[in-house]
Motif scaffolding. Structure first.
Motif, PDB file in Angstrom:
ATOM      1  N   TYR A   1      -1.198  -5.866 -13.142  1.00 50.12           N
ATOM      2  CA  TYR A   1      -0.977  -6.020 -14.496  1.00 50.12           C
ATOM      3  C   TYR A   1      -0.224  -4.652 -15.006  1.00 50.12           C
ATOM      4  O   TYR A   1      -0.441  -3.494 -14.450  1.00 50.12           O
ATOM      5  CB  TYR A   1      -2.324  -6.001 -15.343  1.00 50.12           C
ATOM      6  N   ALA A   2       0.573  -4.932 -15.943  1.00 46.82           N
ATOM      7  CA  ALA A   2       1.202  -3.699 -16.577  1.00 46.82           C
ATOM      8  C   ALA A   2       1.120  -3.690 -18.079  1.00 46.82           C
ATOM      9  O   ALA A   2       1.177  -4.721 -18.689  1.00 46.82           O
ATOM     10  CB  ALA A   2       2.592  -3.787 -16.192  1.00 46.82           C
ATOM     11  N   GLN A   3       0.838  -2.680 -18.847  1.00 47.63           N
ATOM     12  CA  GLN A   3       0.711  -2.695 -20.122  1.00 47.63           C
ATOM     13  C   GLN A   3       1.533  -1.440 -20.837  1.00 47.63           C
ATOM     14  O   GLN A   3       1.955  -0.611 -20.195  1.00 47.63           O
ATOM     15  CB  GLN A   3      -0.758  -2.028 -20.637  1.00 47.63           C
ATOM     16  N   ARG A   4       2.149  -1.824 -22.035  1.00 47.45           N
ATOM     17  CA  ARG A   4       2.894  -0.897 -22.729  1.00 47.45           C
ATOM     18  C   ARG A   4       2.102   0.319 -22.993  1.00 47.45           C
ATOM     19  O   ARG A   4       1.018   0.535 -23.207  1.00 47.45           O
ATOM     20  CB  ARG A   4       3.381  -1.538 -24.025  1.00 47.45           C
TER      21      ARG A   4
ATOM     22  N   THR B   1      -2.469  -1.689 -13.727  1.00 50.00           N
ATOM     23  CA  THR B   1      -3.707  -1.909 -12.947  1.00 50.00           C
ATOM     24  C   THR B   1      -3.280  -2.414 -11.594  1.00 50.00           C
ATOM     25  O   THR B   1      -2.383  -3.168 -11.397  1.00 50.00           O
ATOM     26  CB  THR B   1      -4.446  -3.158 -13.762  1.00 50.00           C
ATOM     27  N   PHE B   2      -3.939  -2.061 -10.660  1.00 48.63           N
ATOM     28  CA  PHE B   2      -3.792  -2.325  -9.168  1.00 48.63           C
ATOM     29  C   PHE B   2      -4.910  -2.705  -8.464  1.00 48.63           C
ATOM     30  O   PHE B   2      -6.037  -2.628  -9.228  1.00 48.63           O
ATOM     31  CB  PHE B   2      -3.053  -0.981  -8.621  1.00 48.63           C
ATOM     32  N   GLY B   3      -4.804  -3.538  -7.574  1.00 52.73           N
ATOM     33  CA  GLY B   3      -5.854  -4.161  -6.778  1.00 52.73           C
ATOM     34  C   GLY B   3      -5.467  -4.216  -5.365  1.00 52.73           C
ATOM     35  O   GLY B   3      -4.586  -3.898  -4.673  1.00 52.73           O
TER      36      GLY B   3
ATOM     37  N   GLY C   1      -8.385  -0.414 -10.225  1.00 58.31           N
ATOM     38  CA  GLY C   1      -8.330   0.813 -10.685  1.00 58.31           C
ATOM     39  C   GLY C   1      -7.195   0.634 -11.790  1.00 58.31           C
ATOM     40  O   GLY C   1      -6.414  -0.343 -11.700  1.00 58.31           O
ATOM     41  N   LYS C   2      -6.895   1.845 -12.526  1.00 63.42           N
ATOM     42  CA  LYS C   2      -5.864   1.942 -13.523  1.00 63.42           C
ATOM     43  C   LYS C   2      -5.127   3.164 -13.408  1.00 63.42           C
ATOM     44  O   LYS C   2      -5.897   4.335 -13.515  1.00 63.42           O
ATOM     45  CB  LYS C   2      -6.276   1.349 -14.981  1.00 63.42           C
ATOM     46  N   ALA C   3      -3.979   2.971 -13.737  1.00 62.43           N
ATOM     47  CA  ALA C   3      -3.211   4.473 -13.536  1.00 62.43           C
ATOM     48  C   ALA C   3      -2.051   4.435 -14.534  1.00 62.43           C
ATOM     49  O   ALA C   3      -1.317   3.501 -14.681  1.00 62.43           O
ATOM     50  CB  ALA C   3      -2.757   4.987 -12.162  1.00 62.43           C
ATOM     51  N   TYR C   4      -1.757   5.683 -15.087  1.00 57.50           N
ATOM     52  CA  TYR C   4      -0.588   5.708 -16.004  1.00 57.50           C
ATOM     53  C   TYR C   4       0.342   7.090 -15.800  1.00 57.50           C
ATOM     54  O   TYR C   4       1.098   7.453 -16.790  1.00 57.50           O
ATOM     55  CB  TYR C   4      -0.972   5.621 -17.398  1.00 57.50           C
ATOM     56  N   PHE C   5      -0.022   7.838 -14.727  1.00 51.14           N
ATOM     57  CA  PHE C   5       0.921   8.814 -14.294  1.00 51.14           C
ATOM     58  C   PHE C   5       1.181   9.003 -12.969  1.00 51.14           C
ATOM     59  O   PHE C   5       0.293   8.215 -12.021  1.00 51.14           O
ATOM     60  CB  PHE C   5       0.383  10.041 -15.176  1.00 51.14           C
TER      61      PHE C   5
END
Length: 534
Positions: A411-414, A427-429, A445-449
């Motif tokens: 998943y990807a979010q703005r 969001t990755f799996g 998990g989720k990452a943004y950098f």
């Protein structure tokens, strides 16, 4: 409001640290009291309005335009303040523009029932830039690339004093900081920091460069101790006032009444807040059960008993020890903790070593055999004074090498601010087998950098090209055994979690590499993470 809006706009479009410093310093010199004080409070996170919530902003805009149109606009822009500022219907002939002091004073005293009326009146009177600045101020999410320390550095530059002097008095000041500016402009003496129970600016460590620093440093000059995986705190008991602060000076006393109650000494301790059971340190996941709560009940106090592992002693009785070398402070700390004899306060032990090779071997053997309770090692010069900020040389942190797994983007979010036009939160799996032996992805998990601006554009294009479903600002991306984008994810720790479907939670995940070359079916299995836990 216009000057504030202009400053925010220029800060948001400026990436240079020095340029941001100059912008803030010039603003402080050109703007009168109390407006500049309120702006400084907003930049440092010292300004909040309990009655002003994002829900009121959405309610206000939905009363002026089609809610569905607003929802689509918000989905596209990705930032509430920016969206409302752009779509708010103009109302010619509205009242005069409010000044910043008027907005702040009104919001500080307004009831919830009055807030929406105030918001609508101000938005009618302001242009798009002013509306954006107003809403950023109200929500507290400025997102213009200015940290509290950068704003304090601008104050120091403005007054031609050291930043340590500003930080020393900062927590004795309240917005709009009239006494602070009087001192910085030479109209009065430096304000007294002497307030019982006050916060003292913390000393931070530099990350060590193994290839460069060890060749220049003498191991005999340094003490080593574990970098425990909790949160850095300062525990103060002074003239009847007891406080527990985070390293940034936030007062968390109400969240940890059990720890505050144990502050029976007279002094100030620098240490790590941990959940401890019978002297054994629990994982950060246990501490998280206590963090960010306004109140804590008896059940949580019993299940997650908190305590402090002491690193340093800043105040002993009425004696300020920060100017003493670490060797002397450490000796005073050992006697202090022993005399306090509190079950909630113990000592972070010094780890003996003679060579950097011995230290590397120690780093590879986590305390109590559990890598989840320590992030690595701290190195402190025996002769170092306790100096606010992050001076280069006296203290180093040598964190453990991160763990790595390969995971698939799901998943990807703005993002927000400058990233509001990009899908930048991912969001990755990893793979898991169901009872029939079929492999499915499960989020871990989720990452943004961890990626460059150019890589962000590439991932954003991938997301747009391979979206299969939309959920408001979130997109579901094609991810199956035959197709998907693989990330190499780095993280500091792992713990079991009943809140996550996968049963695991990562500590500080970030994108280490983008594996354009790797087939999605070759990403890691959930069993790999479970073995890491074991």
């Amino acid at each position: 409001m216009r000057a504030f809006a202009h400053l925010l706009d220029r800060l948001s479009l400026t990436s240079s640290r020095n340029a941001k410093l100059t912008l803030i310093k010039d603003f402080l010199g050109e703007t009168p009291d109390p407006e500049r004080g309120w702006v400084l409070a907003a930049l440092t996170g010292a300004l909040s309005f309990n009655a002003a919530k994002p829900a009121f902003i959405r309610k206000a805009v939905e009363s002026r335009m089609d809610p569905q149109l607003f929802a689509w606009s918000y989905d596209y822009v990705g930032d509430l303040a920016e969206t409302v500022a752009l779509v708010w219907p103009e109302k010619p002939g509205a009242n005069r523009e409010p000044d910043l002091s008027e907005v702040v004073e009104s919001l500080r005293t307004a009831s919830r029932s009055e807030v929406q009326r105030l918001i609508e009146g101000w938005l009618d009177a302001l242009d798009a830039d002013g509306r954006w600045a107003l809403l950023k101020l109200m929500t507290g999410g400025l997102r213009v690339g200015v940290s509290a320390r950068l704003a304090k550095q601008a104050c120091a530059d403005f007054g031609q004093v050291e930043i340590g002097q500003v930080e020393e008095v900062w927590h004795a000041m309240t917005p709009p900081y009239g006494d602070l500016f009087a001192w910085l402009e030479g109209r009065s003496e430096q304000p007294s920091p002497d307030a019982p129970g006050r916060f003292r600016p913390v000393m931070l460590a530099q990350a060590i460069d193994e290839a460069v620093d060890f060749a220049k440093l003498d191991p005999a000059d340094y003490a080593a101790e574990w970098k425990w995986d909790g949160i850095r705190v300062q525990a103060v008991s002074e003239r009847g006032e007891k406080r527990l602060y985070t390293r940034t000076g936030d007062d968390i006393s109400a969240t940890f009444p059990d720890v505050v109650e144990a502050l029976t000494f007279e002094g100030a301790i620098d240490g790590e807040l941990l959940v401890m059971r019978d002297g054994a340190v629990a994982s950060f996941g246990d501490l998280q059960q206590r963090l960010n709560r306004k109140t804590v009940d008896a059940k949580q106090l019993h299940a997650y008993p908190a305590g402090i592992r002491a690193y340093d002693l800043l105040l002993d009785g009425e004696t300020d020890l920060r100017g003493l070398p670490f060797r002397e402070r450490r000796a005073r700390l050992e006697a202090f903790v022993d005399q306090a004899a509190s079950p909630r306060i113990d000592l972070s032990p010094i780890q003996p070593f003679a060579t950097w090779e011995e230290l590397a071997a120690l780093r590879a053997q986590p305390p109590e055999g559990d890598p989840a309770i320590a992030e690595g090692l701290m190195l402190k010069r025996w002769d170092s004074v306790y100096e606010p900020g992050r001076p280069k040389g006296p203290w180093f942190k040598w964190k453990r090498d991160p763990r790595l797994i390969d995971a698939v983007l799901m998943y990807a979010q703005r993002g927000h601010g400058k990233r509001s036009s990009f899908y930048s939160d991912y969001t990755f799996g990893v793979w898991r087998e169901d009872e029939t032996g079929t492999r499915h992805l499960t989020p871990v998990g989720k990452a943004y950098f961890g990626f460059t601006d150019e890589e962000l554009k590439q991932i954003d294009k991938f997301v747009r090209d391979h979206t299969i479903e939309r959920f408001g600002p979130v997109r579901s991306v094609r991810a199956d055994l035959e197709f998907g984008l693989v990330f190499e994810v780095a993280f500091e720790g792992l713990q079991r979690s009943t809140r996550h479907k996968s049963g695991v939670a990562m500590r500080f995940p970030r994108i280490n590499r983008i594996r354009w070359d790797k087939p999605s079916r070759e990403a890691d299995e959930l069993s790999t993470l479970e073995r890491m836990l074991d």
